[in-house]
Structure formats: structure tokens, C-alpha cells
Design a protein around this motif. Sequence first.
Motif, PDB file in Angstrom:
ATOM      1  N   UNK A  75      24.897 -53.971 -37.953  1.00 60.63           N
ATOM      2  CA  UNK A  75      23.655 -53.287 -38.331  1.00 60.63           C
ATOM      3  C   UNK A  75      23.197 -52.338 -37.234  1.00 60.63           C
ATOM      4  N   UNK A  76      23.312 -52.779 -35.986  1.00 62.67           N
ATOM      5  CA  UNK A  76      22.928 -51.922 -34.865  1.00 62.67           C
ATOM      6  C   UNK A  76      23.815 -50.688 -34.779  1.00 62.67           C
ATOM      7  N   UNK A  77      25.103 -50.838 -35.046  1.00 66.79           N
ATOM      8  CA  UNK A  77      26.008 -49.682 -35.010  1.00 66.79           C
ATOM      9  C   UNK A  77      25.678 -48.674 -36.104  1.00 66.79           C
ATOM     10  N   UNK A  78      25.323 -49.183 -37.288  1.00 67.55           N
ATOM     11  CA  UNK A  78      24.929 -48.270 -38.371  1.00 67.55           C
ATOM     12  C   UNK A  78      23.659 -47.502 -37.995  1.00 67.55           C
ATOM     13  N   UNK A 120      21.780 -41.300 -33.440  1.00 61.62           N
ATOM     14  CA  UNK A 120      22.461 -40.466 -32.453  1.00 61.62           C
ATOM     15  C   UNK A 120      23.432 -39.462 -33.064  1.00 61.62           C
ATOM     16  N   UNK A 121      23.618 -39.509 -34.385  1.00 57.35           N
ATOM     17  CA  UNK A 121      24.503 -38.534 -35.021  1.00 57.35           C
ATOM     18  C   UNK A 121      23.812 -37.834 -36.184  1.00 57.35           C
ATOM     19  N   UNK A 122      23.416 -38.603 -37.201  1.00 54.35           N
ATOM     20  CA  UNK A 122      22.851 -37.973 -38.399  1.00 54.35           C
ATOM     21  C   UNK A 122      21.527 -37.273 -38.129  1.00 54.35           C
ATOM     22  N   UNK A 123      20.631 -37.945 -37.446  1.00 59.97           N
ATOM     23  CA  UNK A 123      19.297 -37.388 -37.215  1.00 59.97           C
ATOM     24  C   UNK A 123      19.325 -36.148 -36.319  1.00 59.97           C
ATOM     25  N   UNK A 127      21.786 -34.098 -35.848  1.00 62.35           N
ATOM     26  CA  UNK A 127      22.481 -33.047 -36.597  1.00 62.35           C
ATOM     27  C   UNK A 127      21.555 -32.427 -37.627  1.00 62.35           C
ATOM     28  N   UNK A 128      20.762 -33.265 -38.292  1.00 62.74           N
ATOM     29  CA  UNK A 128      19.835 -32.741 -39.299  1.00 62.74           C
ATOM     30  C   UNK A 128      18.742 -31.895 -38.666  1.00 62.74           C
ATOM     31  N   UNK A 129      18.358 -32.229 -37.443  1.00 62.51           N
ATOM     32  CA  UNK A 129      17.302 -31.482 -36.750  1.00 62.51           C
ATOM     33  C   UNK A 129      17.852 -30.298 -35.955  1.00 62.51           C
ATOM     34  N   UNK A 130      19.161 -30.180 -35.887  1.00 65.10           N
ATOM     35  CA  UNK A 130      19.758 -29.092 -35.114  1.00 65.10           C
ATOM     36  C   UNK A 130      19.626 -29.276 -33.618  1.00 65.10           C
ATOM     37  N   UNK A 131      19.571 -30.529 -33.183  1.00 65.38           N
ATOM     38  CA  UNK A 131      19.459 -30.841 -31.761  1.00 65.38           C
ATOM     39  C   UNK A 131      20.775 -31.449 -31.300  1.00 65.38           C
ATOM     40  N   UNK A 179      18.402 -55.626 -32.143  1.00 65.95           N
ATOM     41  CA  UNK A 179      19.057 -54.567 -32.913  1.00 65.95           C
ATOM     42  C   UNK A 179      18.550 -53.188 -32.553  1.00 65.95           C
ATOM     43  N   UNK A 180      17.238 -53.046 -32.388  1.00 69.69           N
ATOM     44  CA  UNK A 180      16.673 -51.756 -31.988  1.00 69.69           C
ATOM     45  C   UNK A 180      17.156 -51.348 -30.602  1.00 69.69           C
ATOM     46  N   UNK A 181      17.241 -52.310 -29.700  1.00 71.22           N
ATOM     47  CA  UNK A 181      17.719 -52.014 -28.351  1.00 71.22           C
ATOM     48  C   UNK A 181      19.172 -51.557 -28.366  1.00 71.22           C
ATOM     49  N   UNK A 182      20.025 -52.287 -29.105  1.00 67.42           N
ATOM     50  CA  UNK A 182      21.446 -51.935 -29.144  1.00 67.42           C
ATOM     51  C   UNK A 182      21.662 -50.549 -29.735  1.00 67.42           C
ATOM     52  N   UNK A 183      20.878 -50.191 -30.740  1.00 64.19           N
ATOM     53  CA  UNK A 183      21.034 -48.891 -31.384  1.00 64.19           C
ATOM     54  C   UNK A 183      20.421 -47.763 -30.572  1.00 64.19           C
ATOM     55  N   UNK A 184      19.357 -48.074 -29.836  1.00 63.39           N
ATOM     56  CA  UNK A 184      18.600 -47.020 -29.172  1.00 63.39           C
ATOM     57  C   UNK A 184      19.181 -46.515 -27.876  1.00 63.39           C
ATOM     58  N   UNK A 185      20.061 -47.288 -27.223  1.00 62.96           N
ATOM     59  CA  UNK A 185      20.730 -46.774 -26.037  1.00 62.96           C
ATOM     60  C   UNK A 185      20.467 -47.443 -24.713  1.00 62.96           C
ATOM     61  N   UNK A 186      19.488 -48.369 -24.547  1.00 64.06           N
ATOM     62  CA  UNK A 186      19.323 -49.036 -23.257  1.00 64.06           C
ATOM     63  C   UNK A 186      20.585 -49.783 -22.834  1.00 64.06           C
TER      64      UNK A 186
END
Length: 427
Positions: A44-47, A53-56, A58-62, A119-126
Motif C-alpha cells: 500500500x505504501x509503494x502504491x 512521487x510520480x503521478x502527482x 507529472x500531472x502538475x508539471x513539476x 504507511x504515510x511515512x514510508x510513502x512520503x520519503x523520510x
Amino acid sequence: MAQDTEQQAPAAPATPARVLLPLILPALVVGVGASLIFVGVSAAAEELQDVLWRNLPDALGVGRYSVLWMLVMLTATGVAVGLVVWKVPGHAGPDPATTGLDAPVLPPAVLPGLVLATGLMLAGGPSLGPENPIIAVNVGLAFWLGSRVLPRAPGRLWPMLAEAATIGALFGTPVAAALVISEALAGKQLKGALWDNVFAPLVAAAAGALTTTLVAHPTFDLHLPVPGRPGWGDLLAALVIASLAALLGMAAVYAFPYVHGAFARLRHPMLVLPAGGLVLGLLAALGGQLTLFKGLDEIGELASDPEGWSAGQFATMTVVKLAALLVAASCGFRGGRIFPAVFVGTAFGLGAHALVPAVHPSVGVAAGVLGMLLAITRQGWVSLFTAAVLVASPVILALLCIASLPAWLLVTGRPQMQLRKDGSPVV
């Protein structure tokens, strides 16, 4: 002679098989369940990580790993985890700076918030891994369910099974769990032989490891070139690198109570965790994207091209990742320290190879990880085992056994990277 024999303490009686056999089924259930929880939280964290870090971006052009996005994401992760710690029942468990692999039995109401914060920590990058909170979650669930299904079973059985099962699942092998259990039992008065005491935990660890292997196919082998017959130069390199890595790790250990105290002065989780996230974002801007996350995938990228970075770049990643581990562990993010410490040791060892090409990269990585883990975890067997499986070479194992001796002398009896409730370090 007969009198001397009579004065000897009687050997502990062996546990009958009829006592051990009923433990197999509960151990198997706990092992499979602990593995599925670990795999489920990780997946779940990887999704979510892919979205953030990829979809968002890319959608924002950042740029996915631009300085701006890293600052925004890590600060936002601090805000999200801070909200969980503040508002969710149980506050995501105790201060993670006060906990280690030996998890307390938490009430069931605390566990959902702890899973969410992890899960939020694993996905967010700390820079923390899943080990400590997942062990705590599995221990809490196993104790709560086990004490209801089998109320006559000793209460200490369930935490032991859950810890062993989760460690087996984390490393994909029951060997790591067996080593940790044996180390934990050392010096205790055992009822029965050692193998009687580790029988059920080993069953749980084997079930957890096999389940993880079948479902997630984990591997720790970095596929580094295998060294040939070791020489005196390899032995010297292993001794020096392991000792220097241990000293570097101890610098973070000694700084830990001070950094934790600085964040604690902010008092409220909605100040402490966002501030920690902002600092982590600044560190990521300095060290680059490889210094983000728990570090397990990132060490594979480092090892795939040991010549791809200069000694200065490896040194920068080493220092930044260690600082990120120190900050993340100090400001309240829920996570463990083993996996990011492995990244630090890997970068340190590859930096030694880049600085002195005569140092074999496998020797450098294994010795660096060994010394760093000894300092950060103070778990001798786990440190030796983890360093060995990264390279998977009998030659390296012999060198590591010798290199662990001076490194252990540098860390034993000194403060650990764990605090008491009053903020003083555990010794």
C-alpha cells in the motif's frame, strides 16, 4: 570425583515433544498473518509512493525529484503524520525514540493509527524503515487475538511469536529471527534447552519468511562482484572500514538525545513533525533523491554501478542519509532504523572503494554495513547477518567475523540510539 559430580548444577530438563507440538499451529498462523500484514502495508505504501512521487508531480508539471517537490512532499508528510499522531485514537503509539525491535504490547485501539502513520511515512520519503512499527502492530494483534482464542497459553508466547515472525518476514529468512531470539535469550534462566525455547518462534519465523518469499520475492543480494581468495589487504580494509563506520554511527547516537530534545521543545505534533519534514526536505535537496525513503531499493541502485559516483559524492550521501535518519528518528516519524543504516553503511563502503580502488567493493560494503549497524542497532547477530547477506560470500563472512571484534569494542557499553521516557539514552 563423585562429590564434584554431585555438586554440579543439574542440567535443565528437556521439554517433551507433546508440549512443543501444540505450539506449531499457532506459530504457523502468527507467521503467515505477520507476513501478510508486513507485505500489505509495504505494498500500500509503494502504491501511494507512486502517486505522490510520480503521478502527482507529472500531472502538475513539476520535476519528480526537484528541490521544490522534495521540500513540499516531506513537509506535507510531516503534516499528515502529525495529524495522525494528534487526532487518531492512541496517537500512533509511544514516542518511537523510546522503542526498539523489542516492542511493547499496545492496545488494539492504537494499532490502526500506527499502521496509518507508518504507511504515510514510508510513502512520503523520510529515512526510516518499516521494522519497528510493523513488529509493534503484529505483537499487539497476536497478543489480543491469541489471548482470546487460546486463553490458557502463556501471555509471553504471543509477543515472541510475532516478533520472530515479523523479523523472518522482513529479511525473507528465519535465520535472522533465530539469531535475534538467541541473542535475546542469552543470560536468561531458560526452562529447557535453547532449541526448546526457540522451537515455536522458529516455526513462526519460517512461516513468515516463506510467506513473504512466495508473495513478494524479496532479495538482499546486491550482486556485487565476489572477491577471490582474501589477502592481508582485504583483512586490513575490513577492520578499518568497519571501525570507522562504527565511529561514524556513534556520532549520530551521541547526537540523538540532543536532536530529539530540540524537536521536543516544539511540544505539539503539528509543529514537531512538519518541522522535521522540512529539515528532511532540505537534507534531500543536498543529498539527492537516493537519500530518500527507507533505502533498500536505493542501495541496489548504488551497487549496480559502484564506479558511477566519486568518493566525494558517496561521502555526501553517507553524511546526508545518516543525518536524515537521525532527524526522522528524533522528530516522531514512526519507523525503524535498520534499513536506512544499511544505506549509510553501503554508501560509506563504496566511498572507501572510490577513494582507495584497492579496497574491493564487496569488502567495503559489507564492512561498512556491519560497523554502522553495530552502532545504530547494537544487535550483533543482526548486524553480522545483514552485512553477510548483502554480498553472499563465504569469504566475506570470515572477514566480517574478525572485523566485528574491534567495531564491537567501540560501541559496547556506550549509549544506544534509544531513549528512556525522560529523554536520557539507554546504555
